[in-house]
Scaffold this active site. Structure first.
Site, mmCIF file in Angstrom:
data_model
loop_
_atom_site.group_PDB
_atom_site.id
_atom_site.type_symbol
_atom_site.label_atom_id
_atom_site.label_comp_id
_atom_site.label_asym_id
_atom_site.label_seq_id
_atom_site.Cartn_x
_atom_site.Cartn_y
_atom_site.Cartn_z
ATOM 1 C CG HIS A 643 -0.100 0.168 2.673
ATOM 2 N ND1 HIS A 643 0.605 -0.829 3.074
ATOM 3 C CD2 HIS A 643 0.233 1.232 3.331
ATOM 4 C CE1 HIS A 643 1.069 -0.777 4.178
ATOM 5 N NE2 HIS A 643 0.895 0.602 4.330
ATOM 6 N NE ARG A 705 7.106 -5.119 13.333
ATOM 7 C CZ ARG A 705 6.781 -4.753 11.974
ATOM 8 N NH1 ARG A 705 5.869 -5.316 11.083
ATOM 9 N NH2 ARG A 705 7.475 -3.649 11.698
#
Length: 714
Positions: A643, A705
């Site tokens: 993206h 994460r």
């Protein structure tokens, strides 16, 4: 040794039944000018009353009358108080000015009449100067002084001032004895009622007190009444000059280096009286004090339930390192006054305790040697000067107003800003100070030193110390225990406790406005300052910049704050949190706005990111917009598809550590086939968001994460 004419016949006589801080100061100035001193009444109980509440001092007259009988007839006697007196010049000048009066006895003069105002009209008038007699200082020939005191038959508690006044206003006695007043303050200056008349005069390595009303330089400075004698004696005669700085700061020290015996035992009193930021940092700093922990006892008073975790954690991990620990927690519901008195008692009742070191929790001591420095200075009560970051607010007052509250001394700003460095006698200390245990057994033996109907705790303590009436001849507002502040070293600062909110898990994160320096030390990476200086910016991929930003604790607190909030987005395209309500590339995230952290985050970016972006992208000034924390988990959202970001450029900060916290992950810039697969915890990636840097979030294969993302100029 005297060998200069009339100076050999000058004898300074004073009454001192007890050796106080003020007496030692008097003797130091006398020795400087080689005055010959005779002390009367030493070791004798004082029965002369308390000058602060009523007239007294007759015992002085009795002692003088007896002492004169043993003095040679050709002697010139200077009879003065000592507890609140300093010499500004030597015998030669004093005797010259005395002879110029052409009188046999000269009294100091007062602006105000005391103790009997009804006698005002009987005082002689002068064309210029003060009209009223002051008994705290006079000079005369022995025969004339004998005649003056010959009729004394009063009690020790009677007023010496009234006795001498009645002699002076009697025209026959005044003429017979040949008495006058030093009405223009050429020899004596009584500060009571005339504070504004006096300024310091620095000249040729010496400091004088100049009377600006009469343009005179008095020899004897007498701080009778509520005066600034302590301020003046910080300089007069050569205590501090522009040429030498502080000339006495290294005298009478108590060196600890090379000490063969054990260090002095110190009780440290720690007082938590209100919600305060960075409490855990305070205890970390306490641990770093360079002082043997087996010679320290801790008294901890905590009134705040919110801080119980920090206190308990510290004691669990380190309590046994100290010789003893006493804790008063919020469940005991002890009031603040009682806690302060109890802390002093812990030292007072321990025969081995030599010092009590009082610290409020908002004190940030950056100097590890603070305690040793204060002990070595060997003063009765001494504080390290600490300041409020960016302000002139400190933990001492240089002067008091007439009603006993704050007044700014002439030297306050110079001391705070370090233009004058030394050890300063001051009327008020707060937040952190060291007290000699010997005071707690003698001058400050009262078990309640912190109570007052109108004053706060430290104001009450300082009032009780400096006003301590120990039944000595010359009780005055500064007669008691001297208190000092030292700015000879840099010691630390005070936290602001204003606007400290406790509605979050890690409330210190919100302190970037109130306590920016402490916030930075806690949350910004230790190598951040090296980014520009040492060019600590890496380029792992084209036009991608990588640099340290957050400390490990900063990363942990942000993650924990988000998990504590817990309202993670669902990772769907529909998103009511953003304008338009549609997210093209959704993530599992929490926006900074959701935890009311958007203003703090904006300041972080402006203070710590903007300087770097403006260096790497010259001429481009940033406007930060959307900011959020993203969570990647294998069973939730393990990766992010390729993206462009809705930004001119993006800040991407790794909030935890690969291998230790998760496996996989990272960021791949597709056009350059370049990946950052092991982001360092606390480091930021800065890269263009549109057009050139089409990128993807690589798959997280294990663990969780976290990254913090900011879009710049969307």
């Amino acid at each position: 040794r005297c060998n200069i004419g009339l100076q050999c016949n000058l004898l300074v006589v004073t009454v001192a039944t007890k050796e106080t801080d003020g007496f030692r100061r008097f003797m130091r100035s006398a020795r400087h000018f080689n005055y010959t001193i005779k002390v009367l009444g030493r070791g004798e109980p004082w029965k002369g009353g308390d000058y602060m509440t009523e007239p007294g001092g007759g015992q002085k007259v009795r002692l003088l009358k007896a002492g004169l009988q043993e003095m040679e007839e050709d002697k010139v006697v200077l009879f003065i108080d000592s507890y609140d007196v300093v010499f500004a010049s030597g015998p030669k000048e004093l005797l010259k000015k005395f002879q110029q009066t052409r009188h046999k006895v000269v009294f100091s003069a007062e602006t105000l009449i005391w103790p009997d105002r009804h006698l005002e009209d009987k005082h002689p008038h002068f064309r210029e100067g003060k009209r009223f007699l002051g008994s705290g200082g006079f000079i005369g020939y022995v025969p004339n002084l004998k005649e003056m005191v010959a009729d004394w038959t009063g009690e020790d508690s009677d007023s010496d001032q009234l006795f001498f006044t009645k002699i002076y206003i009697n025209p026959e006695k005044r003429k017979s004895i040949n008495i006058t007043l030093d009405n223009r303050c050429r020899m004596f200056h009584n500060l009571h009622g005339s504070l504004d008349e006096v300024v310091l005069k620095f000249e040729d390595g010496q400091v004088r007190a100049r009377n600006v009303l009469y343009d005179t330089l008095p020899v004897v400075i007498h701080g009778n009444g509520p005066t600034k004698i302590n301020y003046l004696s910080n300089y007069i005669p050569t205590v501090w000059t522009f040429e030498t700085g502080c000339s006495v700061c290294l005298e009478d020290l108590r060196p600890l280096s090379g000490l063969k015996s054990e260090y002095p035992l110190v009780v440290i009193g720690i007082f938590i009286q209100q919600p305060t930021p960075f409490v855990s940092v305070f205890f970390e700093t306490l641990l770093k004090l360079e002082y043997p922990k087996n010679r320290l006892k801790l008294f901890i008073y905590n009134q705040e339930q919110h801080h119980e975790v920090a206190v308990s954690s510290f004691l669990k991990d380190h309590g046994k390192e100290y010789q003893d620990v006493k804790v008063i927690g919020p469940e005991e519901n002890m009031d603040r006054v009682a806690s302060r008195n109890l802390g002093l008692d812990m030292c007072r009742q321990d025969k081995d305790c030599e010092y009590f070191f009082s610290m409020d929790i908002e004190v940030v001591l950056k100097n590890k040697d603070t305690l040793k420095i204060l002990i070595e200075q060997n003063e009765p009560i001494i504080a390290p000067m600490i300041t409020r970051e960016g302000r002139l607010w400190t933990n001492f007052w240089g002067a008091l107003s007439a009603d006993g509250y704050y007044a700014r001394s002439e030297d306050y700003v110079d001391i705070v800003q370090g233009r004058r460095v030394g050890v300063w006698n001051v009327p008020y200390l707060t937040k952190v100070y060291l007290v000699k245990a010997s005071l707690l057994h003698e001058e400050l033996s009262n078990n309640d030193l912190f109570s007052s109907g109108t004053l706060d705790l430290d104001m009450a303590f300082c009032h009780n110390a400096r006003n301590k009436v120990i039944l000595t001849p010359f009780a005055s507002i500064f007669q008691g225990v001297f208190m000092y502040v030292t700015n000879m070293h840099t010691f630390g600062r005070m936290l602001s406790t204003e606007n400290y909110q406790m509605s979050h898990l890690h409330n210190d994160l919100w302190q970037i406005f109130e306590n920016p320096k402490d916030w930075e030390e806690r949350y910004i990476h230790e190598n951040y300052t090296k980014i520009m200086r040492d060019k600590l910016i890496e380029t792992p991929c084209p036009d991608v910049y990588w640099f340290p930003l957050f400390s490990d604790i900063g990363c942990d607190h942000i993650v924990q704050e988000m998990e504590n909030f817990g309202q993670w987005s669902g990772g769907r395209n529909t998103d009511t949190r953003i304008q338009g309500g549609y997210e093209n590339v959704p993530t599992i995230d929490i926006h900074m706005t959701q935890i009311n952290y958007e203003k703090e985050w904006q300041k972080l970016l402006l203070d710590y990111i903007a300087p770097i972006t403006e260096t790497m992208y010259p001429g481009y000034y940033t406007k930060f917009d959307l900011a959020f924390v993203v969570r990647y988990k294998p069973d939730e959202q393990p990766f992010l598809r390729p993206h462009h970001d809705a930004s001119t450029f993006t800040i991407n900060i790794a909030l935890n550590q690969k291998v230790l916290d998760y496996q996989g992950g990272g960021c791949r810039f597709i056009r350059y086939n370049c990946s950052v697969e092991a982001p360092r915890k606390g480091w930021a990636l800065m890269h263009p968001g549109r057009l050139t840097h089409y990128h993807e979030g690589l798959r997280t294969t294990a663990g969780t994460r976290y990254i913090a993302v900011s879009f710049v100029d969307p």
